[in-house]
Design a protein around this motif. Structure first.
Motif, PDB file in Angstrom:
ATOM      1  N   ASN A  86       0.873  -1.014   0.188  1.00 53.49           N
ATOM      2  CA  ASN A  86       0.073   0.223   0.041  1.00 53.49           C
ATOM      3  C   ASN A  86       0.940   1.287  -0.041  1.00 53.49           C
ATOM      4  O   ASN A  86       1.589   1.581   1.005  1.00 53.49           O
ATOM      5  CB  ASN A  86      -0.932   0.055   1.282  1.00 53.49           C
ATOM      6  CG  ASN A  86      -1.821   1.061   1.360  1.00 53.49           C
ATOM      7  OD1 ASN A  86      -1.777   2.122   0.367  1.00 53.49           O
ATOM      8  ND2 ASN A  86      -2.998   1.174   2.333  1.00 53.49           N
ATOM      9  N   GLU A  87       1.203   1.802  -1.125  1.00 58.29           N
ATOM     10  CA  GLU A  87       2.158   2.991  -1.306  1.00 58.29           C
ATOM     11  C   GLU A  87       1.302   4.005  -1.846  1.00 58.29           C
ATOM     12  O   GLU A  87       0.605   3.941  -3.049  1.00 58.29           O
ATOM     13  CB  GLU A  87       3.365   2.463  -2.266  1.00 58.29           C
ATOM     14  CG  GLU A  87       4.082   1.312  -1.594  1.00 58.29           C
ATOM     15  CD  GLU A  87       5.189   0.811  -2.482  1.00 58.29           C
ATOM     16  OE1 GLU A  87       5.422   1.613  -3.575  1.00 58.29           O
ATOM     17  OE2 GLU A  87       5.820  -0.092  -2.174  1.00 58.29           O
ATOM     18  N   ARG A  88       1.675   5.266  -1.595  1.00 56.26           N
ATOM     19  CA  ARG A  88       1.210   6.261  -2.174  1.00 56.26           C
ATOM     20  C   ARG A  88       2.001   7.582  -2.496  1.00 56.26           C
ATOM     21  O   ARG A  88       2.383   8.523  -1.888  1.00 56.26           O
ATOM     22  CB  ARG A  88      -0.067   6.882  -1.218  1.00 56.26           C
ATOM     23  CG  ARG A  88      -0.939   8.396  -1.713  1.00 56.26           C
ATOM     24  CD  ARG A  88      -1.855   7.686  -2.639  1.00 56.26           C
ATOM     25  NE  ARG A  88      -2.583   8.858  -3.426  1.00 56.26           N
ATOM     26  CZ  ARG A  88      -3.933   9.268  -2.820  1.00 56.26           C
ATOM     27  NH1 ARG A  88      -4.294   8.529  -1.708  1.00 56.26           N
ATOM     28  NH2 ARG A  88      -4.614  10.251  -3.379  1.00 56.26           N
ATOM     29  N   PRO A  89       2.794   7.248  -3.691  1.00 57.81           N
ATOM     30  CA  PRO A  89       3.724   8.376  -3.937  1.00 57.81           C
ATOM     31  C   PRO A  89       3.329   9.514  -4.553  1.00 57.81           C
ATOM     32  O   PRO A  89       2.405   9.135  -5.618  1.00 57.81           O
ATOM     33  CB  PRO A  89       4.910   7.647  -4.871  1.00 57.81           C
ATOM     34  CG  PRO A  89       4.072   6.431  -5.330  1.00 57.81           C
ATOM     35  CD  PRO A  89       3.001   6.239  -4.577  1.00 57.81           C
ATOM     36  N   VAL A  90       3.685  10.722  -4.452  1.00 58.52           N
ATOM     37  CA  VAL A  90       3.234  11.816  -5.111  1.00 58.52           C
ATOM     38  C   VAL A  90       4.204  12.579  -5.389  1.00 58.52           C
ATOM     39  O   VAL A  90       5.039  13.272  -4.557  1.00 58.52           O
ATOM     40  CB  VAL A  90       2.193  13.005  -4.027  1.00 58.52           C
ATOM     41  CG1 VAL A  90       1.748  14.081  -4.812  1.00 58.52           C
ATOM     42  CG2 VAL A  90       1.032  12.176  -3.550  1.00 58.52           C
ATOM     43  N   ASP A  91       4.376  12.776  -6.790  1.00 61.69           N
ATOM     44  CA  ASP A  91       5.700  13.419  -7.252  1.00 61.69           C
ATOM     45  C   ASP A  91       5.277  14.791  -7.852  1.00 61.69           C
ATOM     46  O   ASP A  91       4.106  15.031  -8.654  1.00 61.69           O
ATOM     47  CB  ASP A  91       6.157  12.786  -8.524  1.00 61.69           C
ATOM     48  CG  ASP A  91       6.704  11.241  -7.992  1.00 61.69           C
ATOM     49  OD1 ASP A  91       6.784  11.074  -6.792  1.00 61.69           O
ATOM     50  OD2 ASP A  91       7.031  10.685  -8.952  1.00 61.69           O
ATOM     51  N   THR A  92       6.023  16.051  -7.701  1.00 66.21           N
ATOM     52  CA  THR A  92       6.035  17.202  -8.474  1.00 66.21           C
ATOM     53  C   THR A  92       7.397  17.446  -8.744  1.00 66.21           C
ATOM     54  O   THR A  92       8.409  17.050  -8.467  1.00 66.21           O
ATOM     55  CB  THR A  92       5.695  18.220  -7.398  1.00 66.21           C
ATOM     56  OG1 THR A  92       6.305  18.414  -6.583  1.00 66.21           O
ATOM     57  CG2 THR A  92       3.998  17.976  -6.917  1.00 66.21           C
ATOM     58  N   SER A  93       7.354  18.192  -9.956  1.00 76.00           N
ATOM     59  CA  SER A  93       8.639  18.523 -10.754  1.00 76.00           C
ATOM     60  C   SER A  93       8.455  19.923 -11.621  1.00 76.00           C
ATOM     61  O   SER A  93       7.295  20.021 -12.017  1.00 76.00           O
ATOM     62  CB  SER A  93       9.249  17.636 -11.728  1.00 76.00           C
ATOM     63  OG  SER A  93       8.477  17.619 -12.870  1.00 76.00           O
ATOM     64  N   HIS A  94       9.497  20.610 -11.509  1.00 76.22           N
ATOM     65  CA  HIS A  94       9.574  21.813 -12.017  1.00 76.22           C
ATOM     66  C   HIS A  94      10.999  21.906 -13.085  1.00 76.22           C
ATOM     67  O   HIS A  94      11.964  21.843 -12.392  1.00 76.22           O
ATOM     68  CB  HIS A  94       9.354  23.268 -11.456  1.00 76.22           C
ATOM     69  CG  HIS A  94       8.264  23.094 -10.599  1.00 76.22           C
ATOM     70  ND1 HIS A  94       6.848  23.420 -10.915  1.00 76.22           N
ATOM     71  CD2 HIS A  94       8.152  22.743  -9.379  1.00 76.22           C
ATOM     72  CE1 HIS A  94       6.266  23.047  -9.985  1.00 76.22           C
ATOM     73  NE2 HIS A  94       6.732  22.790  -8.899  1.00 76.22           N
ATOM     74  N   GLY A  96      17.356  25.035 -14.559  1.00 75.88           N
ATOM     75  CA  GLY A  96      17.099  24.542 -13.312  1.00 75.88           C
ATOM     76  C   GLY A  96      16.400  23.519 -13.394  1.00 75.88           C
ATOM     77  O   GLY A  96      15.044  23.567 -13.983  1.00 75.88           O
ATOM     78  N   TYR A  97      16.317  22.836 -12.288  1.00 76.92           N
ATOM     79  CA  TYR A  97      15.379  21.509 -12.062  1.00 76.92           C
ATOM     80  C   TYR A  97      15.078  21.390 -10.669  1.00 76.92           C
ATOM     81  O   TYR A  97      15.782  21.500  -9.778  1.00 76.92           O
ATOM     82  CB  TYR A  97      15.911  20.232 -12.664  1.00 76.92           C
ATOM     83  CG  TYR A  97      15.122  18.921 -12.485  1.00 76.92           C
ATOM     84  CD1 TYR A  97      13.800  19.185 -13.346  1.00 76.92           C
ATOM     85  CD2 TYR A  97      15.194  18.212 -11.558  1.00 76.92           C
ATOM     86  CE1 TYR A  97      13.196  17.812 -13.117  1.00 76.92           C
ATOM     87  CE2 TYR A  97      14.814  17.040 -11.369  1.00 76.92           C
ATOM     88  CZ  TYR A  97      13.356  16.796 -12.212  1.00 76.92           C
ATOM     89  OH  TYR A  97      12.839  15.684 -12.115  1.00 76.92           O
ATOM     90  N   TYR A  98      13.657  20.993 -10.321  1.00 77.55           N
ATOM     91  CA  TYR A  98      13.267  20.698  -8.892  1.00 77.55           C
ATOM     92  C   TYR A  98      12.402  19.658  -9.022  1.00 77.55           C
ATOM     93  O   TYR A  98      11.530  19.560  -9.729  1.00 77.55           O
ATOM     94  CB  TYR A  98      12.705  21.983  -8.272  1.00 77.55           C
ATOM     95  CG  TYR A  98      12.131  21.650  -7.000  1.00 77.55           C
ATOM     96  CD1 TYR A  98      13.201  21.855  -5.807  1.00 77.55           C
ATOM     97  CD2 TYR A  98      10.874  21.254  -6.796  1.00 77.55           C
ATOM     98  CE1 TYR A  98      12.704  21.444  -4.517  1.00 77.55           C
ATOM     99  CE2 TYR A  98      10.363  21.239  -5.326  1.00 77.55           C
ATOM    100  CZ  TYR A  98      11.394  21.273  -4.278  1.00 77.55           C
ATOM    101  OH  TYR A  98      10.812  20.785  -2.957  1.00 77.55           O
TER     102      TYR A  98
END
Length: 733
Positions: free
Chosen positions: A358-366, A384-386
């Motif tokens: 039971n996994e809940r990864p939430v990814d954001t990137s810019h 630049g990267y985040y």
């Protein structure tokens, strides 16, 4: 840079010089013509005019600026929409049959991509992949369910070799870029329906809607359902089935010729039983020297039945603004995955060993980049990267000794945060006509933290963890465009993957203990030379590359005494070469194929030391996992003009020599050499509106392993698809 002896440096320099002197007749990659993506950094160079019999140019953005594939100084294989559809590419596994040097493994439903012997089999909440996978520039940290994105595509780019400058920390092996079809200015649509054995039913559709001068939209969907391939698993429902649905919507806004904005939303759901392992009971001690007899058709599993229930939602934004001298480009997004999977770990009829994930990864990137425009001698880009991933994890190792009533043995309850930041830049300068120097640099900073607890049956134990990593990666290249259709290149590139930590569990119940072990970042240094060529008025295309990698602190998953964890292999060496070709002797005939040679070896790899610091388990001399010495592919098709359309039969085959699915190189981990062939017969109406295809895949019914373990009282194995066949009807307007 990793250490070289003087002799090694001299040998490499001599090899480069010899190769550059001899490799003029070498190769590049292209398939069919394709348009630049919606937020392309620069205007793409116009492909050369081509008649029906010529090999057409294809535009790629593998180097994050538009160029033709044949003028991109990298080992890149490109599949356009027509090629993907013709070959029935619907999953990452399908790509491995076509792209040289690429293999695919699994950890349950989690995908493990290996490229030129470089991979990461650590799919835990702390692990990172070794091959960067992205969709329209949005990096996907955990490619579970990615097959739900392989539809309505413009092209797929498979980029081999470390891509540390432009792609960053998780691209030590290479990169796979999925570029979706974007909204256009014409009203058009498409629907398709397919059926096949194992109860296969597929559907797909697309509609493109111009919404005035400034707006356009494109919506697409696909679904795929089939019964499990492991047909003998009664009374359990057979595993390795498919129940996937996915839908994507693009909305494009172009208020001026300078500004273009693309908003994309996608929803994917994966259900059914999911991937399954087949078990063989371990009698006595584990015998590593014998490959057990495994019934790949399946055998009875325990109850309750396995299941997978995973939902993935994503939202992406791509925007570009033309500043005349340069383009300002933004790419970012959000991806929310809820991964639920009940797995039978031993692959047997017993009810003792289950894992409830039971996994809940939430990814954001810019990512924000400035990319130069124009045809001057100097071209540059910087940015630049985040990236941030937050994961909530609550998983259980369970037993079902009492039917349908789980008894919990282990509990894992974690909150994990991973943050990555980077600044990068790359420039090329044409010193004299046709001779260009490339240089690039990226500075990366990564941090991973974990809070929460484990309960191993002896009470709650906190499991904090924290590790930080920093690394500069760089690129230096020399490219010589001898003629408009002949390119030579040589480059030195580095890659990096962030460090981490792992829990080592010893024992069970009240006597169980756990310790935290950290591992270092891995680095790779690569020298590659290559040649890309087209001959005979673009009717023969031949691409060639040769490479050598020095690998330091490679992160490897090992198993000692029944517990799995990640360690650093001190040093390893990988070298090889690849050849890809296309030939169009006539307008109706096409030959294509590839040959990949690879030799990998661990030079320094101690997996366990005693209290005196003496190595008690040394794997030096072993080969990396999923690194066959030879991979050979070949295909042929011929178009027959028939009343009302064209009938095109195609045959293709893929051969791999022996490889191992584990760094131990045990006999029980051996994938024997195999060949796997496909045949397709496609009828396309002259108007282009109707297409009917019949196919048979894996004609030989080859048993190709994706998992080989010895855990939980059994040797357990997983396999890719057996022989399948079906038909597909498509209508476009």
């Amino acid at each position: 840079m990793l250490e070289h002896s003087k002799f090694q440096k001299t040998a490499v320099a001599a090899a480069v010089a010899a190769f550059m002197a001899c490799a003029a007749p070498a190769r590049a990659q292209s398939e069919g013509a394709a348009e630049a993506p919606a937020a392309a950094p620069t205007a793409a160079p116009a492909p050369a005019a081509a008649d029906k019999g010529q090999i057409q140019e294809v535009i790629v953005t593998a180097q994050k600026r538009a160029s033709t594939a044949q003028k991109t100084a990298a080992a890149i294989t490109v599949f356009d929409a027509k090629t993907l559809e013709k070959n029935g590419v619907a999953t990452l596994q399908d790509l491995t049959k076509l792209a040289p040097g690429v293999s695919l493994g699994q950890d349950a439903a989690k995908v493990v991509v290996t490229m030129r012997g470089v991979s990461s089999r650590d799919t835990t909440e702390i692990g990172d992949p070794a091959v960067s996978i992205s969709t329209d520039g949005f990096y996907i940290q955990r490619p579970t369910g990615l097959s739900g994105s392989v539809f309505d595509l413009e092209r797929v780019e498979v980029l081999r070799g470390p891509q540390g400058t432009l792609y960053g920390r998780s691209a030590t092996g290479g990169a796979i870029n999925f570029i979706t079809a974007k909204p256009g200015k014409e009203l058009e649509g498409k629907v398709g329906l397919g059926i096949g054995n194992y109860g296969l039913v597929t559907s797909e559709g697309m509609i493109n809607l111009p919404l005035g001068e400034e707006w356009a939209a494109r919506a697409a969907f696909q679904s795929s359902r089939h019964k499990g391939y492991r047909t003998n698993e009664a009374p359990a429902v057979p595993g390795d089935d498919d129940d996937t649905t996915s839908a994507r919507v693009h909305l494009q806004y172009t208020p001026t010729s300078r500004l273009k904005v693309l908003l994309t939303g996608q929803h994917t759901h994966i259900g059914g039983v999911g991937p399954s392992v087949e078990g063989v009971p371990i009698v006595g001690a584990v015998n590593n020297n014998v490959m057990p007899v495994v019934d790949a058709k399946g055998q009875p599993h325990g109850t309750p039945n396995q299941y997978i229930d995973t939902t993935i939602k994503s939202l992406q934004l791509n925007a570009s603004y033309d500043l005349d001298f340069a383009s300002l480009i933004y790419s970012g997004g959000y991806r929310d995955m809820h991964y639920l999977h009940l797995r039978d770990l031993d692959g047997l009829s017993g009810n003792a060993n289950y894992f409830s994930a039971n996994e809940r990864p939430v990814d954001t990137s810019h990512e924000l980049r400035m990319v130069s425009q124009g045809e001057g001698r100097l071209k540059w880009q910087f940015g630049g990267y985040y990236f941030k991933e937050k994961m909530d994890l609550l998983s259980y190792y369970q037993t079902y000794a009492v039917a349908n009533s789980p008894g919990t043995i282990f509990v894992f309850d974690y909150d994990v945060l991973a943050v990555s930041k980077a600044l990068f830049g790359q420039a090329s300068y044409e010193v004299v006509d046709g001779l260009t120097v490339d240089i690039g640099l990226r500075g990366s900073q990564d941090e991973k933290t974990r809070s929460g607890y484990q309960n191993l049956g002896n009470g709650v134990a906190p499991q904090p963890g924290n590790i930080s990593s920093r690394k500069n990666t760089h690129h230096l290249g020399l490219n010589w465009q001898l003629t408009p259709t002949n390119l030579l290149y040589a480059k030195y590139s580095t890659g990096y993957k962030a460090g981490g930590f792992t829990s080592v569990i010893t024992g069970l119940g009240a006597g169980a203990t756990v310790s935290q072990v950290s591992y270092n970042p891995e680095t790779i240094s690569a020298i590659e030379v290559g040649s890309k060529n087209q001959f005979f008025q673009r009717r023969l295309q031949l691409n060639l590359s040769a490479f050598t990698y020095d690998y330091k602190d490679q992160q490897v998953a090992v198993n000692n005494g029944g517990t799995s964890y990640t360690v650093n292999a001190g040093k390893s060496r990988i070298a090889g070469g690849e050849l890809e070709f296309q030939a169009r002797p006539t307008a109706n005939d096409r030959f294509d194929g590839s040959i990949a040679y690879l030799k990998g070896e661990f030079k320094d790899f101690c997996t366990n030391k005693n209290t005196q610091g003496v190595c008690t388990r040394n794997l030096a001399g072993n080969e990396p996992a999923q690194a066959p010495r030879w991979q050979i592919g070949a295909g042929y098709e011929h178009g027959f003009e028939v009343p009302g359309g064209t009938l095109t039969p195609r045959i293709q085959t893929h051969y791999e020599s022996k490889s191992y699915l584990g760094v131990d190189n045990y006999a029980r981990q051996t994938q024997k050499s195999y060949h796997r062939s496909d045949a397709m017969l496609t009828y396309a109406e002259d108007s282009g509106k109707w297409t009917l295809q019949a196919y048979v895949r894996n004609i030989e019914n080859a048993k190709v392993m994706t998992v080989a373990n010895a855990n939980f009282g059994s040797y357990n194995y997983a396999y890719s698809a057996p022989r399948t066949f079906g038909v597909k009807l498509t209508h476009s307007w």
